[in-house]
Design an enzyme around this catalytic site. Sequence first.
Site, PDB file in Angstrom:
ATOM      1  N   GLY A  75     -22.805  53.985-117.489  1.00  8.52           N
ATOM      2  CA  GLY A  75     -24.046  54.349-118.185  1.00  8.52           C
ATOM      3  C   GLY A  75     -23.968  54.343-119.707  1.00  8.52           C
ATOM      4  O   GLY A  75     -24.931  54.726-120.375  1.00  8.52           O
ATOM      5  N   TRP A  77     -24.032  51.905-121.996  1.00  4.78           N
ATOM      6  CA  TRP A  77     -25.032  51.069-122.699  1.00  4.78           C
ATOM      7  C   TRP A  77     -26.414  51.728-122.648  1.00  4.78           C
ATOM      8  O   TRP A  77     -27.149  51.742-123.629  1.00  4.78           O
ATOM      9  CB  TRP A  77     -25.096  49.661-122.076  1.00  4.78           C
ATOM     10  CG  TRP A  77     -24.020  48.741-122.540  1.00  4.78           C
ATOM     11  CD1 TRP A  77     -22.775  49.093-122.967  1.00  4.78           C
ATOM     12  CD2 TRP A  77     -24.097  47.302-122.651  1.00  4.78           C
ATOM     13  NE1 TRP A  77     -22.059  47.963-123.331  1.00  4.78           N
ATOM     14  CE2 TRP A  77     -22.850  46.866-123.141  1.00  4.78           C
ATOM     15  CE3 TRP A  77     -25.076  46.364-122.366  1.00  4.78           C
ATOM     16  CZ2 TRP A  77     -22.570  45.507-123.359  1.00  4.78           C
ATOM     17  CZ3 TRP A  77     -24.802  45.014-122.583  1.00  4.78           C
ATOM     18  CH2 TRP A  77     -23.560  44.594-123.081  1.00  4.78           C
ATOM     19  N   ASP A  94     -26.648  48.815-110.381  1.00  3.15           N
ATOM     20  CA  ASP A  94     -25.202  48.612-110.247  1.00  3.15           C
ATOM     21  C   ASP A  94     -24.796  48.742-108.786  1.00  3.15           C
ATOM     22  O   ASP A  94     -25.467  49.406-108.004  1.00  3.15           O
ATOM     23  CB  ASP A  94     -24.414  49.646-111.074  1.00  3.15           C
ATOM     24  CG  ASP A  94     -23.034  49.116-111.471  1.00  3.15           C
ATOM     25  OD1 ASP A  94     -22.837  48.810-112.660  1.00  3.15           O
ATOM     26  OD2 ASP A  94     -22.162  48.976-110.578  1.00  3.15           O
ATOM     27  N   ASP A 110     -27.001  45.531-105.121  1.00  7.62           N
ATOM     28  CA  ASP A 110     -26.441  44.279-105.648  1.00  7.62           C
ATOM     29  C   ASP A 110     -27.554  43.538-106.397  1.00  7.62           C
ATOM     30  O   ASP A 110     -28.602  43.242-105.811  1.00  7.62           O
ATOM     31  CB  ASP A 110     -25.939  43.434-104.470  1.00  7.62           C
ATOM     32  CG  ASP A 110     -25.222  42.172-104.922  1.00  7.62           C
ATOM     33  OD1 ASP A 110     -25.321  41.803-106.112  1.00  7.62           O
ATOM     34  OD2 ASP A 110     -24.564  41.547-104.066  1.00  7.62           O
ATOM     35  N   ASP A 134     -24.065  43.548-118.667  1.00  9.39           N
ATOM     36  CA  ASP A 134     -22.634  43.749-118.912  1.00  9.39           C
ATOM     37  C   ASP A 134     -21.892  43.557-117.587  1.00  9.39           C
ATOM     38  O   ASP A 134     -20.768  44.004-117.424  1.00  9.39           O
ATOM     39  CB  ASP A 134     -22.411  45.164-119.474  1.00  9.39           C
ATOM     40  CG  ASP A 134     -21.029  45.358-120.092  1.00  9.39           C
ATOM     41  OD1 ASP A 134     -20.382  44.351-120.430  1.00  9.39           O
ATOM     42  OD2 ASP A 134     -20.602  46.521-120.246  1.00  9.39           O
ATOM     43  N   LYS A 174     -22.621  39.438-120.876  1.00  9.50           N
ATOM     44  CA  LYS A 174     -21.168  39.293-121.027  1.00  9.50           C
ATOM     45  C   LYS A 174     -20.750  37.972-120.383  1.00  9.50           C
ATOM     46  O   LYS A 174     -21.179  37.652-119.275  1.00  9.50           O
ATOM     47  CB  LYS A 174     -20.477  40.459-120.333  1.00  9.50           C
ATOM     48  CG  LYS A 174     -18.973  40.277-120.249  1.00  9.50           C
ATOM     49  CD  LYS A 174     -18.241  41.561-120.272  1.00  9.50           C
ATOM     50  CE  LYS A 174     -18.324  42.309-118.960  1.00  9.50           C
ATOM     51  NZ  LYS A 174     -17.747  43.650-119.133  1.00  9.50           N
TER      52      LYS A 174
END
Length: 233
Positions: A75, A77, A94, A110, A134, A174
């Site tokens: 958590g 970000w 997540d 997912d 991320d 990312k």
Amino acid sequence: MSRGGTGGRQRVRTARGRTAASTRWLERQLNDPYVRRAKAEGYRSRAAYKLLELDERFGLLKGAKRVVDLGIAPGGWTQVVRRRAPGARVVGIDLLPVDPIDEVTIFQMDFMADAAPAALMEALGGAPDLVLSDMAANTVGHAQTDALRTMALVETAHLFACDVLRPGGAFVAKVFAGGADSALVAEMKRNFATVKHAKPPASRKGSVEWFVIAQGFKGRAAASAGEAETAED
Ligand SMILES: C[S@@+](CC[C@H](N)C(=O)[O-])C[C@H]1O[C@@H](n2cnc3c(N)ncnc32)[C@H](O)[C@@H]1O
């Protein structure tokens, strides 16, 4: 009998290897200034500083009203978003459970599941200004497979961003091994006014992690035209 004996030795070696790896991880944590800072400043992860540094450089959160955080756990970000864009509506997703964060809707799901995009968008209630990813695939130890799995996440996140962002919005993801692959960068350049790669100081020097920052979304019409062109190629 002999097979059992060999397996036993194997298990001992594996357990020793694991202990050594956790000792190295613990040492790294204790010596990491970002870990100490995160603790002092109330961030759940050192990763928070990566977004803070990207925001300093690219002004991602200025005026943001709706934000999606893909790969939100634990958590950090989202905490940055809440502090830098107070009042912004934030939804996150997540695979892992996440402790609640005030006024943030979090799905344990997912992102690659068919139902994920609709669930996120229903909770957000409007087009986001910013889609953050991320996400990193769990590694299997085979470099090529790991890179492909993470690239699949980035590509899916990019498609999602192009489907939902408001015109002018931004997408951050990312990526590994120096950047997004060239086909994906070309696609991003069709959809966004600027596409840059950055490695914020908080990203460990030894890691292959980078971030791709796409700003100035051109709108769904531009994105669909790009898709049609690709289909005709
Ligand atoms: C580096 S962590 C994110 C850290 C987070 N940004 C923070 O600041 O606390 C990456 C996360 O991506 C999540 N992830 C990986 N694949 C995913 C998927 N398919 N769907 C949802 N989350 C995923 C992992 O479970 C992991 O928690």
